[in-house]
Design an enzyme around this catalytic site. Sequence first.
Site, PDB file in Angstrom:
ATOM      1  N   GLN A   1      -7.889   0.007   3.382  1.00 56.91           N
ATOM      2  CA  GLN A   1      -8.784  -0.577   4.393  1.00 56.91           C
ATOM      3  C   GLN A   1     -10.138  -1.003   3.839  1.00 56.91           C
ATOM      4  O   GLN A   1     -10.905  -1.653   4.547  1.00 56.91           O
ATOM      5  CB  GLN A   1      -8.978   0.401   5.561  1.00 56.91           C
ATOM      6  CG  GLN A   1      -7.770   0.522   6.471  1.00 56.91           C
ATOM      7  CD  GLN A   1      -7.401  -0.777   7.173  1.00 56.91           C
ATOM      8  OE1 GLN A   1      -8.206  -1.691   7.299  1.00 56.91           O
ATOM      9  NE2 GLN A   1      -6.157  -0.861   7.626  1.00 56.91           N
TER      10      GLN A   1
ATOM     11  N   HIS B   1      -1.613  -7.525   2.609  1.00 56.40           N
ATOM     12  CA  HIS B   1      -1.607  -8.070   3.980  1.00 56.40           C
ATOM     13  C   HIS B   1      -2.724  -7.559   4.875  1.00 56.40           C
ATOM     14  O   HIS B   1      -2.837  -7.961   6.021  1.00 56.40           O
ATOM     15  CB  HIS B   1      -0.237  -7.868   4.635  1.00 56.40           C
ATOM     16  CG  HIS B   1       0.075  -6.469   5.075  1.00 56.40           C
ATOM     17  ND1 HIS B   1       0.091  -6.107   6.404  1.00 56.40           N
ATOM     18  CD2 HIS B   1       0.386  -5.356   4.388  1.00 56.40           C
ATOM     19  CE1 HIS B   1       0.401  -4.837   6.505  1.00 56.40           C
ATOM     20  NE2 HIS B   1       0.593  -4.351   5.295  1.00 56.40           N
TER      21      HIS B   1
ATOM     22  N   ASN C   1      -8.033   4.144   8.645  1.00 57.79           N
ATOM     23  CA  ASN C   1      -7.565   2.923   9.291  1.00 57.79           C
ATOM     24  C   ASN C   1      -7.580   2.979  10.819  1.00 57.79           C
ATOM     25  O   ASN C   1      -7.454   1.969  11.477  1.00 57.79           O
ATOM     26  CB  ASN C   1      -6.157   2.594   8.812  1.00 57.79           C
ATOM     27  CG  ASN C   1      -5.230   3.784   8.885  1.00 57.79           C
ATOM     28  OD1 ASN C   1      -5.482   4.809   8.244  1.00 57.79           O
ATOM     29  ND2 ASN C   1      -4.172   3.685   9.662  1.00 57.79           N
TER      30      ASN C   1
ATOM     31  N   CYS D   1       3.416   6.896  24.566  1.00 55.12           N
ATOM     32  CA  CYS D   1       4.006   7.595  25.690  1.00 55.12           C
ATOM     33  C   CYS D   1       5.509   7.699  25.471  1.00 55.12           C
ATOM     34  O   CYS D   1       6.212   6.702  25.498  1.00 55.12           O
ATOM     35  CB  CYS D   1       3.707   6.796  26.956  1.00 55.12           C
ATOM     36  SG  CYS D   1       4.223   7.601  28.449  1.00 55.12           S
TER      37      CYS D   1
ATOM     38  N   GLY E   1       0.816  -1.204   0.000  1.00 53.33           N
ATOM     39  CA  GLY E   1       0.000   0.000   0.000  1.00 53.33           C
ATOM     40  C   GLY E   1       0.855   1.261   0.000  1.00 53.33           C
ATOM     41  O   GLY E   1       0.534   2.242  -0.680  1.00 53.33           O
ATOM     42  N   THR E   2       1.924   1.235   0.753  1.00 54.85           N
ATOM     43  CA  THR E   2       2.800   2.405   0.841  1.00 54.85           C
ATOM     44  C   THR E   2       3.365   2.780  -0.522  1.00 54.85           C
ATOM     45  O   THR E   2       3.321   3.950  -0.929  1.00 54.85           O
ATOM     46  CB  THR E   2       3.959   2.132   1.834  1.00 54.85           C
ATOM     47  OG1 THR E   2       3.398   1.840   3.118  1.00 54.85           O
ATOM     48  CG2 THR E   2       4.903   3.320   1.932  1.00 54.85           C
TER      49      THR E   2
ATOM     50  N   SER F   1      -3.692  -3.140  -0.699  1.00 55.85           N
ATOM     51  CA  SER F   1      -2.555  -3.878  -0.138  1.00 55.85           C
ATOM     52  C   SER F   1      -2.946  -5.314   0.181  1.00 55.85           C
ATOM     53  O   SER F   1      -4.083  -5.577   0.570  1.00 55.85           O
ATOM     54  CB  SER F   1      -2.081  -3.165   1.136  1.00 55.85           C
ATOM     55  OG  SER F   1      -1.123  -3.953   1.806  1.00 55.85           O
TER      56      SER F   1
HETATM   57  C1  LIG Z   1      -1.676  -0.413   6.044  1.00 50.18           C
HETATM   58  C2  LIG Z   1      -2.070   0.791   5.304  1.00 50.18           C
HETATM   59  C3  LIG Z   1      -1.218   1.349   4.325  1.00 50.18           C
HETATM   60  C4  LIG Z   1       0.151   0.795   4.037  1.00 50.18           C
HETATM   61  O1  LIG Z   1       0.104  -0.436   3.354  1.00 50.18           O
HETATM   62  P1  LIG Z   1       1.400  -1.389   3.385  1.00 50.18           P
HETATM   63  O2  LIG Z   1       1.027  -2.499   2.463  1.00 50.18           O
HETATM   64  O3  LIG Z   1       1.560  -1.823   4.816  1.00 50.18           O
HETATM   65  O4  LIG Z   1       2.555  -0.593   2.904  1.00 50.18           O
HETATM   66  C5  LIG Z   1      -1.660   2.460   3.647  1.00 50.18           C
HETATM   67  N1  LIG Z   1      -2.859   3.004   3.896  1.00 50.18           N
HETATM   68  C6  LIG Z   1      -3.709   2.501   4.819  1.00 50.18           C
HETATM   69  C7  LIG Z   1      -5.027   3.144   5.029  1.00 50.18           C
HETATM   70  C8  LIG Z   1      -3.340   1.382   5.559  1.00 50.18           C
HETATM   71  O5  LIG Z   1      -4.165   0.902   6.480  1.00 50.18           O
END
Ligand SMILES: *Cc1c(COP(=O)(O)O)cnc(C)c1O
Length: 405
Positions: free
Chosen positions: A191, A213, A163, A337, A83-84, A211
């Site tokens: 998400q 995972h 998310n 924290c 996703g990144t 994404s």
């Molecule tokens: C997890 C997430 C990402 C990043 O995805 P990765 O596959 O972990 O790089 C981007 N946007 C949202 C909203 C996410 O929940």
Amino acid sequence: MANTSKKNSVVELTNIYLDHCATTPVHPEVVEAMLPYFRDFYGNPSSIHSFGRNAKEALTIAREKVAKLIGADPSEIVFTSGGTEADNLAILGVSSKFETKGNHIITSSIEHHAVLNTCRYLEQRGFAVTYLPVDGEGLVDPDDVARAISDRTTLISIMHANNEIGTIEPISKIADIAKEREIIFHTDAVQTAGKIPINVDLLNVDLLSLSGHKIYGPKGVGALYIRNGTHIVPVLYGGKQEGGLRHGTENVPAIVGLGKACEIVMKGKFSLNDTLGRLRSRLTKRILSAIDDVYINGHAEKCLSHILSVSIEGIEAESIVRELDKKGIAVSAGSACTSDSIEISHVITALGLPRHVAKGSIRFSLGQENTEEEVDYAANVLIEVVGKLRGMAELETSLNRGKCM
Ligand SMILES: *Cc1c(COP(=O)(O)O)cnc(C)c1O
């Protein structure tokens, strides 16, 4: 995945995973689908021999499955490392392409860091970025988007659903505004893809990130949907894979896994969403009935059914997460924290909660393997933990010490 008997409700359960927004377990059928591509079909998809052709065929099939999940054409899917990278490719790829035309980007203040930090990087390079506020329920106002547009705006990027709090944004309305002004529109659907039905034409988006995972697929793989005709340049340069938009040898096993994950969630026809919705309201009811001064974050209806964000007044989220972990329950904190202060997540901050409430924000995120028994146990342990921590916090205050409780 509870390890103990499902019949006896007083026994302690262990390994209760309620952090599916962070990542999900890989579905056993996904693992099975991937294995041959490590073991037997290890060819490089760019090779012209049979090994290569087998791998390429696997990419084609996976691409069709991902496309089908979101109502796209397979030619519009570019595989990425997650996703990144999909978010980076969308934002850097479009902003670079149109740099001479304009240098203004519109996004929201509650985006994932994959979007926010990419925009901050562009600011350092001289771009102007508008970070739109959200209301108390996490909604972006489409009128705010319209007002923020200037002649130099080349990209609008607003996430499909958040998310941390689960709020679903009015994406098609915002996309319509973008279209009217001929501005490219991207949405981070990490998400939502695989959780609720998505059709890129109904949403009217040009670019959409997803994404593996987060939907029971493997880590390190994702995809960017790029509507045919959208002008964009790559971020990585190399061997011209993925139609020249994502150079580098494809992660074939992971892509096969992503395709399989998409197929599995489509087969479920999103019935999972109803099941998780029932678990979520069960958990919500128990928490609200037994804990005072607790608030539910996000929109009551326009929300994802697997996310429950609660803010518990007077205690610190990280302490709750640690105490729940001791009892075998995994959730996540909306604040951290540090040595001398409490850092509250940008999303919770954007909701405008008072600090003594915001610092106690935790997120439960449910998944297909969770049971009613697990949810009940988690609620009971939370109730116990909150009682204990509030007692300690009172003591700390009366002794006038300890900043980070
Ligand atoms: C997890 C997430 C990402 C990043 O995805 P990765 O596959 O972990 O790089 C981007 N946007 C949202 C909203 C996410 O929940």
